[in-house]
Design a protein around this motif. Structure first.
Motif, short mmCIF file in Angstrom:
data_model
loop_
_atom_site.label_atom_id
_atom_site.label_comp_id
_atom_site.label_asym_id
_atom_site.label_seq_id
_atom_site.Cartn_x
_atom_site.Cartn_y
_atom_site.Cartn_z
N UNK A 9 0.83 -1.21 0.00
CA UNK A 9 0.00 0.00 0.00
C UNK A 9 0.86 1.26 0.00
N UNK A 10 1.92 1.27 0.78
CA UNK A 10 2.82 2.42 0.82
C UNK A 10 3.51 2.58 -0.52
N UNK A 64 3.11 9.46 9.79
CA UNK A 64 2.24 10.21 8.89
C UNK A 64 2.94 10.44 7.56
N UNK A 65 2.13 10.44 6.51
CA UNK A 65 2.62 10.78 5.17
C UNK A 65 1.72 11.90 4.65
N UNK A 66 2.03 13.15 4.99
CA UNK A 66 1.19 14.25 4.51
C UNK A 66 1.41 14.52 3.03
N UNK A 88 -3.76 13.28 4.99
CA UNK A 88 -2.85 12.25 5.47
C UNK A 88 -3.49 10.87 5.27
N UNK A 89 -3.03 10.12 4.26
CA UNK A 89 -3.65 8.83 4.00
C UNK A 89 -3.20 7.71 4.93
N UNK A 96 -7.28 12.51 8.21
CA UNK A 96 -7.48 13.92 8.56
C UNK A 96 -6.86 14.84 7.52
N UNK A 97 -7.56 15.93 7.23
CA UNK A 97 -7.00 16.99 6.42
C UNK A 97 -6.34 18.00 7.35
#
Length: 191
Positions: A9-10, A64-66, A88-89, A96-97
Motif C-alpha cells: 500500500x505504501x 504520517x505521510x502528509x 494524510x492517507x 485527517x485533512x
C-alpha cells in the motif's frame, strides 16, 4: 502477511505521488511556455511571482505521510509567503485533512541550487497518537504545529523547482515535531 500488505500500500501511494509530480510537471511545462513578449527580448525576471507547489512528507514518530498542495507569492526574488492544504492517507493522523502556512527565503535568486530557510504553522482538527501496542488514540482537541524549515531547491529553469526540506519544531500535544519533505514548485512570473 499483514506487514507485506501495508508495504504494498505504501509503495502504491509512493508511485501515485511520483506519477502526480510527473504529470504536474508536464502540465505546467505546457502552460508555462514563454509569451510573445518574452520572445521579443523582455523576458520575465521571476522576482515577483505566484508560486504553486505540491509536496509529500514523512513524519517519523507517528508514521504520517502528509500530501500537500499550495500556493503563495514571491517578492524580491527571495521572499515567499505560502499556504497549503493537505491530507494524510496513513499514520496516526490518517484520514485527517490539515492546513499550514509559512514563510521561506529561497536564497541565491537566478541560481540552479538555492538554499531554502523559513518556518511554518500548521493545524489539524484532532490530536492523534498511539499506545505502546501501536493502537491509534485520537481526541477532538485540535493539534497545532510550529516549526523551522531548511533545505535546498534545485531550479533547472526559473519556473520549475525540486526541493528537499527538513522541518523541526514542536506541536501542542506537546511533542517534538519533525518532517522530511520532497516537493515540486512551479512559478508564474508577475514581473
Amino acid at each position: 502477511m499483514r506487514k507485506l500488505a501495508g508495504t504494498t500500500s505504501i509503495r502504491h501511494r509512493a508511485a501515485a505521488l511520483c506519477a502526480a509530480l510527473a504529470l504536474s510537471t508536464l502540465s505546467f511545462a505546457a502552460i508555462a511556455q514563454p509569451s510573445e513578449r518574452g520572445r521579443a527580448g523582455s523576458s520575465p525576471t521571476y522576482s515577483s511571482a505566484v508560486v504553486f507547489d505540491v509536496a509529500g512528507g514523512f513524519v517519523p514518530y507517528v508514521n504520517d505521510v502528509p500530501l500537500m498542495a499550495g500556493a503563495g507569492f514571491r517578492v524580491g526574488g527571495v521572499h515567499e509567503i505560502w499556504a497549503r492544504a493537505g491530507y494524510q492517507p496513513t499514520g496516526d493522523d490518517a484520514g485527517y485533512g490539515f492546513g499550514c502556512a509559512g514563510y521561506r527565503a529561497a536564497l541565491r535568486p537566478h541560481s540552479v541550487v538555492r538554499p531554502v530557510l523559513g518556518g511554518l504553522v500548521a493545524g489539524l482538527p484532532a490530536t492523534c497518537s498511539h499506545d505502546s501496542a501501536g493502537r491509534r488514540i485520537c481526541t477532538d482537541t485540535p493539534l497545532f504545529i510550529l516549526a523551522a524549515t531548511g533545505g535546498v531547491r534545485i531550479e533547472p529553469t526559473p519556473w520549475l523547482g525540486f526541493s528537499a526540506v527538513l522541518s523541526l519544531g514542536v506541536d501542542s500535544y506537546p511533542m517534538p515535531f519533525g518532517m522530511i519533505e520532497i516537493g515540486q514548485t512551479f512559478v508564474l512570473p508577475l514581473s
